[in-house]
Design a protein around this motif. Structure first.
Motif, short mmCIF file in Angstrom:
data_model
loop_
_atom_site.label_atom_id
_atom_site.label_comp_id
_atom_site.label_asym_id
_atom_site.label_seq_id
_atom_site.Cartn_x
_atom_site.Cartn_y
_atom_site.Cartn_z
N ILE A 139 68.31 9.90 13.76
CA ILE A 139 68.28 11.28 14.27
C ILE A 139 68.89 12.22 13.25
N ASN A 140 70.02 11.80 12.66
CA ASN A 140 70.72 12.64 11.69
C ASN A 140 69.91 12.82 10.41
N LYS A 141 68.98 11.91 10.14
CA LYS A 141 68.14 12.03 8.96
C LYS A 141 67.21 13.24 9.05
N TYR A 142 66.71 13.52 10.24
CA TYR A 142 65.77 14.61 10.42
C TYR A 142 66.42 15.88 10.97
N HIS A 143 67.61 15.75 11.51
CA HIS A 143 68.30 16.90 12.09
C HIS A 143 69.78 16.81 11.76
N ALA A 144 70.49 17.90 12.01
CA ALA A 144 71.95 17.89 11.84
C ALA A 144 72.57 17.49 13.18
N LEU A 145 73.08 16.28 13.24
CA LEU A 145 73.59 15.72 14.49
C LEU A 145 75.10 15.82 14.56
N ILE A 146 75.59 16.29 15.70
CA ILE A 146 77.03 16.32 15.98
C ILE A 146 77.26 15.59 17.29
N VAL A 147 77.98 14.49 17.23
CA VAL A 147 78.25 13.67 18.41
C VAL A 147 79.55 14.17 19.06
N VAL A 148 79.46 14.49 20.33
CA VAL A 148 80.63 14.96 21.09
C VAL A 148 80.96 13.89 22.12
N PHE A 149 82.15 13.30 22.02
CA PHE A 149 82.55 12.30 23.00
C PHE A 149 83.99 12.58 23.45
N PHE A 150 84.44 11.84 24.44
CA PHE A 150 85.65 12.20 25.17
C PHE A 150 86.79 11.23 24.88
N GLU A 151 87.98 11.79 24.89
CA GLU A 151 89.17 10.95 24.85
C GLU A 151 89.71 10.80 26.26
N ASN A 152 90.25 9.63 26.54
CA ASN A 152 90.78 9.35 27.88
C ASN A 152 92.21 9.86 27.94
N THR A 153 92.38 11.07 28.41
CA THR A 153 93.70 11.70 28.43
C THR A 153 94.67 10.98 29.36
N GLU A 154 94.15 10.41 30.44
CA GLU A 154 95.03 9.71 31.37
C GLU A 154 95.58 8.43 30.74
N LEU A 155 94.73 7.71 30.02
CA LEU A 155 95.22 6.51 29.33
C LEU A 155 96.21 6.87 28.22
N ASP A 156 95.93 7.95 27.49
CA ASP A 156 96.84 8.37 26.42
C ASP A 156 98.21 8.72 27.00
N ALA A 157 98.22 9.43 28.12
CA ALA A 157 99.50 9.79 28.74
C ALA A 157 100.23 8.55 29.26
N TYR A 158 99.46 7.61 29.80
CA TYR A 158 100.07 6.39 30.33
C TYR A 158 100.67 5.54 29.21
N SER A 159 100.02 5.51 28.06
CA SER A 159 100.51 4.68 26.96
C SER A 159 101.83 5.18 26.38
N LYS A 160 102.17 6.45 26.62
CA LYS A 160 103.39 7.03 26.06
C LYS A 160 104.60 6.83 26.98
N VAL A 161 104.37 6.34 28.20
CA VAL A 161 105.48 6.09 29.13
C VAL A 161 106.12 4.75 28.78
N PRO A 162 107.47 4.66 28.68
CA PRO A 162 108.12 3.39 28.33
C PRO A 162 107.79 2.29 29.34
#
Length: 442
Positions: free
Chosen positions: A360-383
């Motif tokens: 797809i990127n060969k014929y067009h300019a492709l930008i992939v938008v995906f998500f980060e799991n904010t709940e998991l990130d917050a949970y991983s920072k708790v001792p």
């Protein structure tokens, strides 16, 4: 409606009756108490009769509901109730509005006191989490006086259907925020073009160097001179939003699924694209491509995009990127800018589809938008406090690390990527587009 269907006794009635009954029992021990209980019983019956007479003599309340015919998905939408006391008494009201079942509220009510011959306005906010039709029913008002013995039910027919569309509120908010971007104030560079397309300018006399393929034979035969069609580069470029509706996008955050976040973002993003005089298009897919709206511009095109997004339905199947690639090759003829809203939960999920993304990127300019799991990130920072939590937080950090590896993998293959929290999706997508626009990439 009959009297008995509109008549309700309050708790105060049963408390008073309980006290009088207790006095009657007590009169077996103290005979003079019997007369006191008897007097109280007659006084109570008299008050009850007066209260009923006051309430049921005529209607007391006029009520009217005001709300927009269209609600915005995920936003607070205001509903207003206007109440008018047409009696000469102070009234105590309990308002039960039949709100749509999609809100899952079974005990919704509003308590208000309204003075005699006064008009009051009350409002409440509703935040729909699902697109579709919402039906507001009738409005029930339970009225009582200062005696507080009897409730009278008055029902106002007020059924109204409301359509919940992708967030128009977010679209307007992002439009105002985008006005502050340098792209709107400094202009765009025009030395680079993403694709090359042409639009008709004029018919002119042929001169050496003109492309003979553009000869206008009809004009040539009429004027007896060689005439050619002259074209100029079309300034507007095609920008497509592609939404992955597969099961991986059904993950919920703050009541909305990732698909709904993508839908809200697409509406706001398409509005900015059209404001910048580019052409906005839409594709939605899961196991097959079931929505295709060719890139166009104009006042009505945004409404077409909004209606297409409104009709989108969830799908629990796997995303078919082969079908997506085939549809893009058939639908999008000129080189275009494509924003792909999807989600990769692991590096393995990306590797399965990286070949298609590269094509797809060969014929067009492709930008992939995906998500980060904010709940998991917050949970991983708790001792961690136990061995189980250590394991869980290790897996959460592994997930965050894989998201970063996905970005590196995409960039290594020449594909631009945006990782964003669901709440920041619209802002980051629009800013990326405006940066590309101002830098002359478009």
């Amino acid at each position: 409606m009959s009297l008995f269907k509109r008549l309700y006794l309050t708790d105060r009635v049963f408390y008073i009756l309980g006290g009088i009954i207790f006095l009657f029992f007590l009169s077996f021990l103290l005979h003079p108490v019997y007369y006191l209980a008897l007097v109280l019983l007659f006084a109570f019956a008299l008050m009850l009769g007066i209260d009923m007479f006051i309430l049921f003599k005529h209607n007391h309340i006029q009520i009217h509901r005001e709300l927009n015919s269209v609600f915005s998905l995920g936003d607070l939408n205001k509903v207003k109730l206007t109440l008018k006391n047409i009696s000469n008494r102070k009234l105590y009201l309990k308002i039960i509005d039949e709100i749509p079942y999609q809100f899952n509220e079974r005990d919704f009510s509003i308590l208000i006191t309204i003075a005699e011959n006064k008009t009051e306005m009350v409002s409440y906010d509703m935040s729909p989490k699902i697109r579709g039709e919402y039906l507001f029913g009738n409005i029930h008002v339970f009225i009582r006086t200062q005696f507080g013995l009897v409730l009278k039910k008055e029902t106002t027919e007020a059924e109204k259907s409301v359509a919940v569309y992708p967030s128009v509120i977010l679209m307007k908010k992002e439009e105002l925020a985008s006005l502050k971007h340098p792209s709107f104030t400094q202009g765009d560079k025009t030395n680079k073009k993403l694709g090359r397309s042409y639009e008709f300018d004029q018919i002119k006399h042929y001169v050496d160097g003109d492309d003979t393929r553009n000869i206008n034979w009809k004009a040539t035969s009429t004027l007896n001179k060689i005439m050619v069609n002259h074209y100029e580069d079309e300034r507007s470029q095609q920008v497509y939003s592609i939404i992955d509706k597969s099961r991986i996008m059904k993950m919920p955050f703050n009541g909305l699924t990732l698909v709904d976040y993508a839908i809200n973002s697409t509406l706001a993003f398409s509005n900015i694209v059209l404001k910048k005089q580019d052409k906005a298009g839409l594709i939605a897919f899961s196991k097959k491509v079931d929505t295709t709206l060719k890139a166009d511009r104009g006042g009505l095109h945004l409404k077409k995009i909004m209606y297409s997004l409104y009709k989108e339905k969830y799908d629990y199947s796997e995303a078919n990127y082969e079908a997506l690639y085939s549809s893009i090759r058939k639908t999008i003829s000129n080189r275009s800018l494509i924003f792909l809203y999807t989600n990769f939960d692991s590096i393995y999920a990306l590797e399965r589809n990286i070949k298609i993304l590269k094509m797809i990127n060969k014929y067009h300019a492709l930008i992939v938008v995906f998500f980060e799991n904010t709940e998991l990130d917050a949970y991983s920072k708790v001792p961690a406090t136990s061995v189980l939590e250590i394991y869980q937080k290790t897996m959460a950090k592994k997930n965050a690390l894989e998201k970063s590896q996905i970005i590196k993998e995409l960039r290594m293959h020449g594909i631009q990527a945006i990782k964003t929290a669901p709440e920041s999706l619209s802002t980051k997508t629009i800013n990326k587009y405006l940066e590309l626009k101002s830098s002359g990439f478009l």
